[in-house]
Design a protein around this motif. Structure first.
Motif, short mmCIF file in Angstrom:
data_model
loop_
_atom_site.label_atom_id
_atom_site.label_comp_id
_atom_site.label_asym_id
_atom_site.label_seq_id
_atom_site.Cartn_x
_atom_site.Cartn_y
_atom_site.Cartn_z
N PRO A 1 -10.56 2.81 18.85
CA PRO A 1 -9.33 2.25 18.27
C PRO A 1 -8.62 1.31 19.24
O PRO A 1 -8.02 0.31 18.82
N SER A 2 -8.70 1.62 20.53
CA SER A 2 -8.04 0.79 21.55
C SER A 2 -8.68 -0.60 21.68
O SER A 2 -8.06 -1.52 22.22
N ASN A 3 -9.91 -0.74 21.18
CA ASN A 3 -10.59 -2.04 21.23
C ASN A 3 -10.18 -2.95 20.07
O ASN A 3 -10.48 -4.14 20.07
N ILE A 4 -9.50 -2.36 19.08
CA ILE A 4 -9.13 -3.10 17.87
C ILE A 4 -7.72 -3.65 18.02
O ILE A 4 -6.76 -2.90 18.16
N ASN A 5 -7.61 -4.96 18.02
CA ASN A 5 -6.33 -5.63 18.29
C ASN A 5 -5.49 -5.71 17.01
O ASN A 5 -5.41 -6.74 16.35
N LEU A 6 -4.88 -4.58 16.68
CA LEU A 6 -4.02 -4.50 15.49
C LEU A 6 -2.72 -3.83 15.92
O LEU A 6 -2.64 -2.61 16.03
N THR A 7 -1.71 -4.65 16.19
CA THR A 7 -0.45 -4.13 16.75
C THR A 7 0.34 -3.30 15.74
O THR A 7 1.00 -2.33 16.10
N THR A 8 0.28 -3.70 14.46
CA THR A 8 0.95 -2.93 13.40
C THR A 8 -0.05 -2.63 12.29
O THR A 8 -0.91 -3.46 11.98
N PRO A 9 0.03 -1.46 11.68
CA PRO A 9 -0.90 -1.09 10.61
C PRO A 9 -0.83 -2.08 9.44
O PRO A 9 0.21 -2.69 9.18
N ILE A 10 -1.95 -2.23 8.74
CA ILE A 10 -1.99 -3.07 7.54
C ILE A 10 -1.35 -2.30 6.40
O ILE A 10 -1.72 -1.17 6.11
N LYS A 11 -0.37 -2.93 5.74
CA LYS A 11 0.37 -2.23 4.68
C LYS A 11 0.37 -2.98 3.35
O LYS A 11 1.15 -2.68 2.46
N ASN A 12 -0.53 -3.98 3.24
CA ASN A 12 -0.60 -4.77 2.01
C ASN A 12 -2.05 -5.02 1.59
O ASN A 12 -2.96 -4.99 2.43
N ILE A 13 -2.22 -5.27 0.30
CA ILE A 13 -3.52 -5.67 -0.23
C ILE A 13 -3.85 -7.06 0.32
O ILE A 13 -2.97 -7.90 0.49
N GLY A 14 -5.13 -7.30 0.60
CA GLY A 14 -5.52 -8.64 1.06
C GLY A 14 -6.67 -8.60 2.04
O GLY A 14 -7.27 -7.54 2.30
N ILE A 15 -6.99 -9.78 2.57
CA ILE A 15 -8.06 -9.91 3.57
C ILE A 15 -7.43 -10.31 4.89
O ILE A 15 -6.63 -11.24 4.95
N PHE A 16 -7.81 -9.59 5.94
CA PHE A 16 -7.18 -9.78 7.24
C PHE A 16 -8.25 -10.01 8.32
O PHE A 16 -9.27 -9.33 8.35
N LEU B 1 0.81 -1.22 0.00
CA LEU B 1 0.00 0.00 0.00
C LEU B 1 0.85 1.26 0.00
O LEU B 1 1.93 1.30 0.59
N TYR B 2 0.31 2.29 -0.66
CA TYR B 2 0.90 3.62 -0.54
C TYR B 2 0.20 4.29 0.64
O TYR B 2 -0.64 5.16 0.49
N GLY B 3 0.55 3.83 1.81
CA GLY B 3 -0.13 4.28 3.03
C GLY B 3 -0.36 3.07 3.91
O GLY B 3 0.40 2.10 3.88
N SER B 4 -1.45 3.08 4.70
CA SER B 4 -1.73 1.96 5.58
C SER B 4 -3.18 2.02 6.07
O SER B 4 -3.89 2.99 5.80
N VAL B 5 -3.58 0.97 6.78
CA VAL B 5 -4.90 0.94 7.44
C VAL B 5 -4.62 0.74 8.92
O VAL B 5 -4.03 -0.26 9.33
N THR B 6 -5.05 1.69 9.74
CA THR B 6 -4.77 1.68 11.18
C THR B 6 -6.05 1.43 11.98
O THR B 6 -7.16 1.52 11.44
N PRO B 7 -5.90 1.14 13.28
CA PRO B 7 -7.09 0.99 14.14
C PRO B 7 -8.00 2.23 14.09
O PRO B 7 -9.22 2.10 14.13
N LYS B 8 -7.39 3.41 13.98
CA LYS B 8 -8.18 4.64 13.90
C LYS B 8 -9.00 4.67 12.61
O LYS B 8 -10.16 5.10 12.60
N ASP B 9 -8.39 4.22 11.50
CA ASP B 9 -9.11 4.15 10.22
C ASP B 9 -10.32 3.22 10.33
O ASP B 9 -11.41 3.53 9.85
#
Length: 214
Positions: free
Chosen positions: A111-126, A89-97
């Motif tokens: 955002p604190s309820n979302i268990n995402l330690t590092t932002p998503i930086k790739n295309i795909g399903i997570f 990604l040219y950017g990322s997807v964060t808990p805040k997003d």
């Protein structure tokens, strides 16, 4: 430090539990946020007085969390992002997003309820874990794609893989059951042979005994 929990916490304890925590965690977070009391005689007596109110409030929080959980299960969480040919990604997807996206769907998740330690930086399903309450945890699917069409393709591929995996498991289970049945049948056949042999031996022995008596 020993404290009395006034709220339920995942991996720490439930309301009313007396637990040991690090002094810094108690002084900097739990005590000033009124999420716990020092575990002394006075506070234990005070807790007994407010116990029913705390439990009623917690019951309401669990009901609200379950309601949000049901809404989350029905939402397609899709993020459209520009990406390189390799899928980065040219950017990322964060808990805040994710929190902002859900807020637009009238679903309030911090955002604190979302268990995402590092932002998503790739295309795909997570698959992401959302902790709405110590007793209410739900998995949500984040679909990150460059277009609506690509997002739909990714979703179909995911479902197809899941279906194939499920079919494979069923086939393995059926195959395993057949193998067990074959083994049981062989055991039964061997048992029958042994029993028949024993009967023949007994008959011979009884014949010999009869001959001796004569």
């Amino acid at each position: 430090m020993e404290i009395i929990l006034l709220e339920s916490f995942d991996k720490l304890g439930k309301i009313g539990d007396v637990v040991k925590v690090k002094d810094g965690f108690a002084r900097n977070f739990l005590l000033p946020q009124k999420k716990a009391l020092r575990a002394n005689k006075t506070n234990k007596e005070y807790y007994e007085k407010i116990k029913n109110d705390l439990e009623e409030n917690n019951k309401k929080l669990v009901e609200d969390a379950n309601s949000i959980s049901e809404k989350l299960k029905k939402v397609d969480t899709i993020f459209l992002r520009q990406a390189s040919e390799t899928g980065q990604l040219y950017g990322s997807v964060t808990p805040k997003d994710i929190s902002n996206f859900l807020s637009k769907k009238n679903i309030n998740v911090l955002p604190s309820n979302i268990n995402l330690t590092t932002p998503i930086k790739n295309i795909g399903i997570f698959e992401i874990i959302v902790k709405l309450h110590a007793d209410v945890i739900v998995n949500i699917t984040i679909n990150v794609a460059t277009s609506e069409e690509k997002a739909l393709e990714q979703k179909k591929e995911k479902l197809e893989k899941k279906k194939n995996s499920s079919d494979f498991s069923i086939e393995n289970l059926e195959s395993s059951d057949k193998d067990i049945q074959k083994k049981e049948a062989k055991k039964n056949n061997k048992s029958n042979v042994k029993i028949t042999g024993e009967k023949k031996i007994k008959i011979k022995d009884s014949t010999k005994e009869t001959d001796k008596e004569k």
